[in-house]
Design a protein around this motif. Sequence first.
Motif, PDB file in Angstrom:
ATOM      1  N   GLN A   1      22.214  84.748  30.170  1.00  0.00           N
ATOM      2  CA  GLN A   1      21.249  85.781  30.562  1.00  0.00           C
ATOM      3  C   GLN A   1      20.164  85.245  31.478  1.00  0.00           C
ATOM      4  OE1 GLN A   1      19.926  87.246  26.772  1.00  0.00           O
ATOM      5  NE2 GLN A   1      21.918  88.124  26.307  1.00  0.00           N
ATOM      6  N   VAL A   2      19.712  84.008  31.243  1.00  0.00           N
ATOM      7  CA  VAL A   2      18.512  83.528  31.940  1.00  0.00           C
ATOM      8  C   VAL A   2      18.787  82.364  32.900  1.00  0.00           C
ATOM      9  CG1 VAL A   2      16.137  82.730  31.623  1.00  0.00           C
ATOM     10  CG2 VAL A   2      17.177  84.192  29.890  1.00  0.00           C
ATOM     11  N   CYS A   3      19.632  81.433  32.505  1.00  0.00           N
ATOM     12  CA  CYS A   3      19.730  80.166  33.232  1.00  0.00           C
ATOM     13  C   CYS A   3      20.881  80.108  34.227  1.00  0.00           C
ATOM     14  CB  CYS A   3      19.897  79.005  32.249  1.00  0.00           C
ATOM     15  SG  CYS A   3      18.991  79.202  30.699  1.00  0.00           S
ATOM     16  N   ALA A   4      21.955  80.834  33.934  1.00  0.00           N
ATOM     17  CA  ALA A   4      23.173  80.694  34.739  1.00  0.00           C
ATOM     18  C   ALA A   4      22.949  81.071  36.194  1.00  0.00           C
ATOM     19  CB  ALA A   4      24.303  81.537  34.140  1.00  0.00           C
ATOM     20  N   ALA A   5      22.006  81.993  36.447  1.00  0.00           N
ATOM     21  CA  ALA A   5      21.733  82.424  37.821  1.00  0.00           C
ATOM     22  C   ALA A   5      21.548  81.224  38.738  1.00  0.00           C
ATOM     23  CB  ALA A   5      20.490  83.314  37.851  1.00  0.00           C
ATOM     24  N   CYS A   6      20.878  80.195  38.241  1.00  0.00           N
ATOM     25  CA  CYS A   6      20.665  78.996  39.061  1.00  0.00           C
ATOM     26  C   CYS A   6      21.569  77.838  38.642  1.00  0.00           C
ATOM     27  CB  CYS A   6      19.216  78.531  38.957  1.00  0.00           C
ATOM     28  SG  CYS A   6      18.048  79.768  39.556  1.00  0.00           S
ATOM     29  N   HIS A   7      21.773  77.683  37.341  1.00  0.00           N
ATOM     30  CA  HIS A   7      22.428  76.461  36.867  1.00  0.00           C
ATOM     31  C   HIS A   7      23.956  76.516  36.893  1.00  0.00           C
ATOM     32  CE1 HIS A   7      19.020  73.918  35.703  1.00  0.00           C
ATOM     33  NE2 HIS A   7      18.397  75.054  35.476  1.00  0.00           N
ATOM     34  N   SER A   8      24.552  77.680  37.171  1.00  0.00           N
ATOM     35  CA  SER A   8      26.014  77.678  37.279  1.00  0.00           C
ATOM     36  C   SER A   8      26.449  77.339  38.699  1.00  0.00           C
ATOM     37  CB  SER A   8      26.596  79.022  36.840  1.00  0.00           C
ATOM     38  OG  SER A   8      26.247  80.025  37.756  1.00  0.00           O
ATOM     39  N   SER A   9      25.596  77.658  39.681  1.00  0.00           N
ATOM     40  CA  SER A   9      25.974  77.406  41.074  1.00  0.00           C
ATOM     41  C   SER A   9      25.185  76.270  41.709  1.00  0.00           C
ATOM     42  CB  SER A   9      25.767  78.676  41.887  1.00  0.00           C
ATOM     43  OG  SER A   9      24.432  79.112  41.755  1.00  0.00           O
ATOM     44  N   GLY A  10      24.018  75.925  41.118  1.00  0.00           N
ATOM     45  CA  GLY A  10      23.204  74.857  41.698  1.00  0.00           C
ATOM     46  C   GLY A  10      22.212  75.372  42.725  1.00  0.00           C
ATOM     47  N   VAL A  11      21.750  76.623  42.579  1.00  0.00           N
ATOM     48  CA  VAL A  11      20.745  77.210  43.464  1.00  0.00           C
ATOM     49  C   VAL A  11      19.497  76.327  43.481  1.00  0.00           C
ATOM     50  CG1 VAL A  11      19.172  79.195  43.728  1.00  0.00           C
ATOM     51  CG2 VAL A  11      21.552  79.566  43.082  1.00  0.00           C
ATOM     52  N   LEU A  12      18.892  76.128  44.634  1.00  0.00           N
ATOM     53  CA  LEU A  12      17.647  75.348  44.785  1.00  0.00           C
ATOM     54  C   LEU A  12      17.820  73.922  44.276  1.00  0.00           C
ATOM     55  CD1 LEU A  12      15.178  78.015  43.273  1.00  0.00           C
ATOM     56  CD2 LEU A  12      15.515  77.582  45.710  1.00  0.00           C
ATOM     57  N   ASN A  13      19.067  73.455  44.265  1.00  0.00           N
ATOM     58  CA  ASN A  13      19.361  72.109  43.770  1.00  0.00           C
ATOM     59  C   ASN A  13      19.201  71.981  42.248  1.00  0.00           C
ATOM     60  OD1 ASN A  13      20.483  69.731  44.599  1.00  0.00           O
ATOM     61  ND2 ASN A  13      18.521  68.683  44.823  1.00  0.00           N
ATOM     62  N   ALA A  14      19.365  73.078  41.538  1.00  0.00           N
ATOM     63  CA  ALA A  14      19.334  73.023  40.073  1.00  0.00           C
ATOM     64  C   ALA A  14      20.532  72.199  39.593  1.00  0.00           C
ATOM     65  CB  ALA A  14      19.416  74.431  39.494  1.00  0.00           C
ATOM     66  N   PRO A  15      20.324  71.320  38.602  1.00  0.00           N
ATOM     67  CA  PRO A  15      21.468  70.555  38.070  1.00  0.00           C
ATOM     68  C   PRO A  15      22.530  71.504  37.511  1.00  0.00           C
ATOM     69  CG  PRO A  15      19.505  70.265  36.680  1.00  0.00           C
ATOM     70  CD  PRO A  15      19.075  71.000  37.915  1.00  0.00           C
ATOM     71  N   LYS A  16      23.714  71.449  38.131  1.00  0.00           N
ATOM     72  CA  LYS A  16      24.790  72.365  37.802  1.00  0.00           C
ATOM     73  C   LYS A  16      25.396  72.011  36.452  1.00  0.00           C
ATOM     74  CE  LYS A  16      28.661  73.936  40.540  1.00  0.00           C
ATOM     75  NZ  LYS A  16      29.371  73.737  41.821  1.00  0.00           N
ATOM     76  N   VAL A  17      25.619  73.020  35.615  1.00  0.00           N
ATOM     77  CA  VAL A  17      26.246  72.784  34.317  1.00  0.00           C
ATOM     78  C   VAL A  17      27.665  72.264  34.535  1.00  0.00           C
ATOM     79  CG1 VAL A  17      27.131  73.919  32.232  1.00  0.00           C
ATOM     80  CG2 VAL A  17      24.826  74.403  33.032  1.00  0.00           C
ATOM     81  N   GLY A  18      28.007  71.167  33.879  1.00  0.00           N
ATOM     82  CA  GLY A  18      29.326  70.562  34.024  1.00  0.00           C
ATOM     83  C   GLY A  18      29.333  69.373  34.974  1.00  0.00           C
ATOM     84  N   ASP A  19      28.242  69.227  35.753  1.00  0.00           N
ATOM     85  CA  ASP A  19      28.130  68.101  36.684  1.00  0.00           C
ATOM     86  C   ASP A  19      27.581  66.892  35.922  1.00  0.00           C
ATOM     87  OD1 ASP A  19      27.451  66.242  38.626  1.00  0.00           O
ATOM     88  OD2 ASP A  19      26.744  67.745  40.063  1.00  0.00           O
ATOM     89  N   LYS A  20      28.503  66.110  35.378  1.00  0.00           N
ATOM     90  CA  LYS A  20      28.107  65.016  34.486  1.00  0.00           C
ATOM     91  C   LYS A  20      27.262  63.968  35.194  1.00  0.00           C
ATOM     92  CE  LYS A  20      31.805  65.690  31.219  1.00  0.00           C
ATOM     93  NZ  LYS A  20      33.025  65.235  30.588  1.00  0.00           N
ATOM     94  N   ALA A  21      27.542  63.725  36.473  1.00  0.00           N
ATOM     95  CA  ALA A  21      26.775  62.707  37.200  1.00  0.00           C
ATOM     96  C   ALA A  21      25.316  63.131  37.328  1.00  0.00           C
ATOM     97  CB  ALA A  21      27.389  62.485  38.581  1.00  0.00           C
ATOM     98  N   LYS A  22      25.084  64.414  37.566  1.00  0.00           N
ATOM     99  CA  LYS A  22      23.705  64.920  37.685  1.00  0.00           C
ATOM    100  C   LYS A  22      22.998  64.962  36.343  1.00  0.00           C
ATOM    101  CE  LYS A  22      22.163  67.115  41.660  1.00  0.00           C
ATOM    102  NZ  LYS A  22      21.497  68.277  42.266  1.00  0.00           N
ATOM    103  N   TRP A  23      23.755  65.258  35.295  1.00  0.00           N
ATOM    104  CA  TRP A  23      23.135  65.422  33.978  1.00  0.00           C
ATOM    105  C   TRP A  23      22.912  64.108  33.252  1.00  0.00           C
ATOM    106  CZ3 TRP A  23      20.735  69.313  31.376  1.00  0.00           C
ATOM    107  CH2 TRP A  23      20.749  70.564  32.005  1.00  0.00           C
TER     108      TRP A  23
END
Length: 130
Positions: free
Chosen positions: A31-53
Amino acid sequence: MKRITYPLTLAVSMAIPAIAFAELGENTYKQVCAACHSSGVLNAPKVGDKAKWAPLIAEGQVTLTAHGYVGVRGMPAKGGNPNLSIEKFSDAVVYMANKSGGNWKSPDANTLAAINKEIEARKAKLNKKP
Ligand code: HEC
């Protein structure tokens, strides 16, 4: 021979809370986070990107959750939802971290208290003008 009836009860009682926590974080995430964190909008750490996380997970649950809740650079405070409780925010962070190589649990009372303390410390630091 003694009848053994406990394993089913045990399995059911253990499975329910685990499922409830997973769904809690997942709903908030969607509902709240996927808007940015599923695609990496504004360089948000993408969910599933282990190197970034990996470096984020290394910061620890208390620090990462608190800093995200207060907001950091492109990350809006409370994910941009002013009504989002720290409990729901924390569970969404757990969901995202665990999808990205982490193994965190929904914070217990002690961890939540530590997160709230870090939130206050972070706010005080950000409000202090040089
Ligand atoms: C408007 C877009 C947006 C939304 C919505 C959003 N985030 Fe973020 N998030 C970002 C960006 C951008 C960053 C990277 C910030 C940076 O390091 O520059 C970030 C970083 C983070 C971080 C890492 C913080 C750190 O200390 O580096 C966490 C944790 C996080 N977000 C959690 C969440 C959660 C949980 C939600 C939903 C409740 C959420 N975000 C919603 C954009 C967003």
